[in-house]
Write a protein that holds these residues in place. Structure first.
Motif, PDB file in Angstrom:
ATOM      1  N   GLY A 206      -6.039  18.279  12.945  1.00 27.19           N
ATOM      2  CA  GLY A 206      -5.136  17.159  12.777  1.00 27.19           C
ATOM      3  C   GLY A 206      -5.625  16.243  11.667  1.00 27.19           C
ATOM      4  N   GLY A 207      -4.777  15.344  11.257  1.00 27.00           N
ATOM      5  CA  GLY A 207      -5.134  14.376  10.232  1.00 27.00           C
ATOM      6  C   GLY A 207      -4.574  13.004  10.578  1.00 27.00           C
ATOM      7  N   TYR A 208      -5.464  12.008  10.700  1.00 28.02           N
ATOM      8  CA  TYR A 208      -5.054  10.635  11.012  1.00 28.02           C
ATOM      9  C   TYR A 208      -5.639   9.731   9.928  1.00 28.02           C
ATOM     10  N   THR A 209      -4.785   9.056   9.187  1.00 27.23           N
ATOM     11  CA  THR A 209      -5.217   8.181   8.100  1.00 27.23           C
ATOM     12  C   THR A 209      -5.023   6.723   8.504  1.00 27.23           C
ATOM     13  N   PHE A 210      -6.057   5.930   8.255  1.00 31.03           N
ATOM     14  CA  PHE A 210      -5.987   4.512   8.612  1.00 31.03           C
ATOM     15  C   PHE A 210      -6.694   3.690   7.537  1.00 31.03           C
ATOM     16  N   GLU A 211      -6.467   2.378   7.592  1.00 26.43           N
ATOM     17  CA  GLU A 211      -7.034   1.471   6.597  1.00 26.43           C
ATOM     18  C   GLU A 211      -7.970   0.463   7.255  1.00 26.43           C
ATOM     19  N   LEU A 212      -9.025   0.137   6.552  1.00 23.49           N
ATOM     20  CA  LEU A 212      -9.914  -0.963   6.919  1.00 23.49           C
ATOM     21  C   LEU A 212      -9.783  -2.025   5.829  1.00 23.49           C
ATOM     22  N   ILE A 213      -9.471  -3.251   6.228  1.00 23.46           N
ATOM     23  CA  ILE A 213      -9.162  -4.304   5.255  1.00 23.46           C
ATOM     24  C   ILE A 213      -9.988  -5.552   5.579  1.00 23.46           C
ATOM     25  N   VAL A 214     -10.607  -6.099   4.573  1.00 22.82           N
ATOM     26  CA  VAL A 214     -11.316  -7.372   4.693  1.00 22.82           C
ATOM     27  C   VAL A 214     -10.684  -8.343   3.699  1.00 22.82           C
ATOM     28  N   ASN A 215     -10.013  -9.340   4.207  1.00 25.04           N
ATOM     29  CA  ASN A 215      -9.325 -10.321   3.376  1.00 25.04           C
ATOM     30  C   ASN A 215      -9.846 -11.700   3.772  1.00 25.04           C
ATOM     31  N   GLY A 228     -24.548 -15.655  -2.103  1.00 26.93           N
ATOM     32  CA  GLY A 228     -25.473 -16.015  -1.040  1.00 26.93           C
ATOM     33  C   GLY A 228     -24.916 -17.040  -0.084  1.00 26.93           C
ATOM     34  N   LEU A 229     -23.774 -17.643  -0.449  1.00 25.90           N
ATOM     35  CA  LEU A 229     -23.123 -18.618   0.419  1.00 25.90           C
ATOM     36  C   LEU A 229     -21.817 -18.095   0.995  1.00 25.90           C
ATOM     37  N   LEU A 230     -21.172 -17.232   0.223  1.00 23.75           N
ATOM     38  CA  LEU A 230     -19.883 -16.679   0.656  1.00 23.75           C
ATOM     39  C   LEU A 230     -20.049 -15.223   1.088  1.00 23.75           C
ATOM     40  N   ARG A 231     -19.449 -14.908   2.186  1.00 20.82           N
ATOM     41  CA  ARG A 231     -19.478 -13.523   2.673  1.00 20.82           C
ATOM     42  C   ARG A 231     -18.778 -12.619   1.657  1.00 20.82           C
ATOM     43  N   ASN A 232     -19.428 -11.525   1.274  1.00 22.96           N
ATOM     44  CA  ASN A 232     -18.857 -10.606   0.291  1.00 22.96           C
ATOM     45  C   ASN A 232     -18.063  -9.528   1.022  1.00 22.96           C
ATOM     46  N   PRO A 233     -16.763  -9.426   0.776  1.00 20.84           N
ATOM     47  CA  PRO A 233     -15.946  -8.457   1.524  1.00 20.84           C
ATOM     48  C   PRO A 233     -16.343  -7.009   1.256  1.00 20.84           C
ATOM     49  N   PHE A 309     -11.688   3.401  -1.852  1.00 23.99           N
ATOM     50  CA  PHE A 309     -12.382   2.130  -1.563  1.00 23.99           C
ATOM     51  C   PHE A 309     -12.176   1.245  -2.778  1.00 23.99           C
ATOM     52  N   LYS A 310     -11.667   0.050  -2.543  1.00 29.52           N
ATOM     53  CA  LYS A 310     -11.442  -0.869  -3.655  1.00 29.52           C
ATOM     54  C   LYS A 310     -11.944  -2.254  -3.307  1.00 29.52           C
ATOM     55  N   CYS A 311     -12.691  -2.833  -4.258  1.00 30.95           N
ATOM     56  CA  CYS A 311     -13.161  -4.202  -4.124  1.00 30.95           C
ATOM     57  C   CYS A 311     -13.250  -4.791  -5.526  1.00 30.95           C
ATOM     58  N   GLY A 312     -12.638  -5.918  -5.768  1.00 32.90           N
ATOM     59  CA  GLY A 312     -12.610  -6.479  -7.099  1.00 32.90           C
ATOM     60  C   GLY A 312     -11.828  -5.607  -8.049  1.00 32.90           C
ATOM     61  N   ASN A 319     -17.899 -11.643 -12.870  1.00 33.43           N
ATOM     62  CA  ASN A 319     -19.061 -12.259 -12.227  1.00 33.43           C
ATOM     63  C   ASN A 319     -18.587 -13.191 -11.125  1.00 33.43           C
ATOM     64  N   ALA A 320     -17.979 -12.577 -10.114  1.00 33.88           N
ATOM     65  CA  ALA A 320     -17.399 -13.370  -9.039  1.00 33.88           C
ATOM     66  C   ALA A 320     -17.479 -12.606  -7.724  1.00 33.88           C
ATOM     67  N   VAL A 321     -17.644 -13.362  -6.649  1.00 35.55           N
ATOM     68  CA  VAL A 321     -17.545 -12.769  -5.314  1.00 35.55           C
ATOM     69  C   VAL A 321     -16.065 -12.513  -5.053  1.00 35.55           C
ATOM     70  N   PRO A 322     -15.655 -11.262  -4.873  1.00 40.60           N
ATOM     71  CA  PRO A 322     -14.223 -10.979  -4.709  1.00 40.60           C
ATOM     72  C   PRO A 322     -13.700 -11.492  -3.370  1.00 40.60           C
ATOM     73  N   PRO A 323     -12.407 -11.697  -3.304  1.00 42.57           N
ATOM     74  CA  PRO A 323     -11.839 -12.238  -2.065  1.00 42.57           C
ATOM     75  C   PRO A 323     -11.550 -11.197  -0.989  1.00 42.57           C
TER      76      PRO A 323
END
Length: 471
Positions: A206-215, A228-233, A309-312, A319-323
């Motif tokens: 079988g095949g089950y596709t799902f997403e994990l999202i950090v916003n 160091g102050l903001l959580r990096n997604p 997998f995508k970030c930024g 040079n930024a902590v992505p959201p």
């Protein structure tokens, strides 16, 4: 005429160029189900090509509209020779993935079959036009050998949306259950275990596709001022994934694991070598579930894959902590896995591990169910013996394909024992540029399918009667 004559006629269908001519006609018809507004082109494959070919062999044909709006139609074709004879359902899909002609090697075009030695290039040659046309050619050879009859009943189901997730297939199987009622399915899709070895599989993972999202927030923030102050997604998401599957590919969450491999499945896989084709990638040693053979890992176990997998901005990092960050995950699973409890189990696990900020959601695609006919079923031994008698080779038996097929429509909805005899090979480039079919295995496949269909008329009634008596 004899069984040997039927096989010889099937081989002649290849040798005299008729099969190649038929394949060229089929490949020339564009049938891209993943492209928009393809309804007329998808229907044309059935009305202009399949219906004439089946009608010539005495099949009654009927188009069935797709219950899902805007999707390609289905074709049901029936040849009925007797109420007391076995009935086989065979299946194929006439749609293909996108053609993308600009990506094909110079001298090749997806809508033209180009022969270069053993390789026959063209979109759909391997997936799946060539495969269901091999089976149709074998049926014709048996009819010629038996003087115009088969000795059994046949139903053909051709869909035009498999590459788009088989939309509407399950509804059609429910709505047309009486019209499709049969004693077993014999169909062809996917690859052999290797080009030179005939193969049969009994279902699919079988095949089950799902997403994990950090916003986490709006906009990025300077990594020097806020690092160091903001959580990096991205860090959060990578850590969440690592709690599900480790750096060696071993699944860590028990809810994503299958039950132990049955003894019959383990025995069937004991002589299977994975990756033996010279064009196949090298298997990574030490990857996946420890203690299993490569064949057991891909055909008898579950795997959790990171598909994307995508970030930024990967192509232009700032040079930024992505959201935010997002990953697309896929669980390939075997029979016995509780796929319906997958998302709640992952949600509970991430909460317990300190990742409540990670959203878990299913994608919108169709879920392919895991299916597997028991290897002890009488039809299995019957088919293996037939293939070996026709080819002189011991066929490979895969309890299920490593990939996914809509086999649950046949095994669960229609309640059929399912035998899949693939005619392609692992390096055929299906879904990619330069897709091709191999000439030698194609000729062999025509003969072994003729032998299989011949035997269905000879010994099939006894197998069916014995199976029904036990069941």
């Amino acid at each position: 005429m004899s069984r040997r004559d039927a096989i010889a006629l099937a081989h002649r269908h290849y040798d005299d160029g008729r099969f190649l001519a038929v394949l060229r006609e089929a490949v020339a018809l564009p049938t891209e189900s993943q492209a928009p507004d393809q309804g007329p082109a998808l229907a044309a494959y059935l009305t202009q090509f399949m219906i004439p070919a089946l009608s010539r062999l005495g099949f009654a044909t009927r188009l069935v509209e797709n219950p899902q709006e805007g999707r390609g139609p289905f074709l049901i074709a029936t040849r009925h020779e007797g109420d007391d004879l076995p009935t086989v359902l065979t299946y194929g899909h006439g749609d293909t993935v996108r053609n993308y002609p600009e990506q094909w090697r110079e001298g090749l075009h997806p809508l033209a079959v180009t022969v270069e030695g053993e390789r026959w290039y063209g979109r759909g040659t391997a997936d799946n036009k060539g495969q269901h046309l091999i089976n149709l050619g074998a049926l014709e050879a048996v009819m010629q050998a038996r003087g115009g009859t088969l000795g059994f009943n046949v139903k053909f189901l051709i869909e035009m949306g498999e590459e788009a997730g088989s939309p509407g297939l399950r509804e059609v199987c429910r709505d047309e259950a009486e019209a499709l009622a049969s004693d077993l399915l014999i169909a062809s899709d996917g690859p052999r275990i290797e080009a030179s070895r005939p193969t049969m599989f009994l279902g699919s993972r079988g095949g089950y596709t799902f997403e994990l999202i950090v916003n986490l927030r709006e906009g990025g923030h300077h990594s020097g001022n806020w690092g160091g102050l903001l959580r990096n997604p991205g860090t959060v998401l990578a850590s969440a994934i690592a709690s599900l599957v480790d750096g060696r590919g071993q699944i860590l969450l028990d809810a994503l694991l299958p039950p132990p491999i049955p003894a019959g499945v383990r025995a069937a896989l004991s002589d299977i070598t994975v990756g033996g084709d010279p064009n196949a990638p090298s298997i990574d040693e030490g990857w996946g579930e420890p203690g299993l053979t490569p064949a057991e890992r891909v055909f008898g176990w579950n795997t959790l894959e990171v598909l994307a997998f995508k970030c930024g901005d990967p192509d232009g990092p700032q040079n930024a902590v992505p959201p935010s960050a997002k990953a697309t995950m896929q669980l390939r699973f075997v029979v016995g896995t509780d796929w319906e409890g997958l998302l709640p189990a992952i949600r509970a696990h991430l909460d317990a591990k300190g990742f409540p900020m990670v959203e878990v959601r299913a994608t919108r695609g169709e879920v392919f169910r895991a299916t597997r006919l028991p290897v002890e079923d009488p039809w299995v031994g019957w088919a293996l013996a037939s293939i070996e008698a026709s080819t002189g080779k011991r066929p490979a038996l895969l309890p299920n394909l490593g990939g996914s097929l809509p086999n649950d429509a046949f095994s669960e909805i229609l309640g059929l024992p399912t035998l899949w005899v693939p005619h392609s090979y692992p390096a055929c480039s299906q879904h990619a540029p330069d897709e091709h079919l191999l000439g030698g295995p194609t000729r062999e496949a025509l003969g072994l399918m003729a032998g299989l269909f011949w035997d269905l008329g000879e010994t099939g009634p006894a197998v069916l009667a014995g199976r029904n008596a036990v069941g």
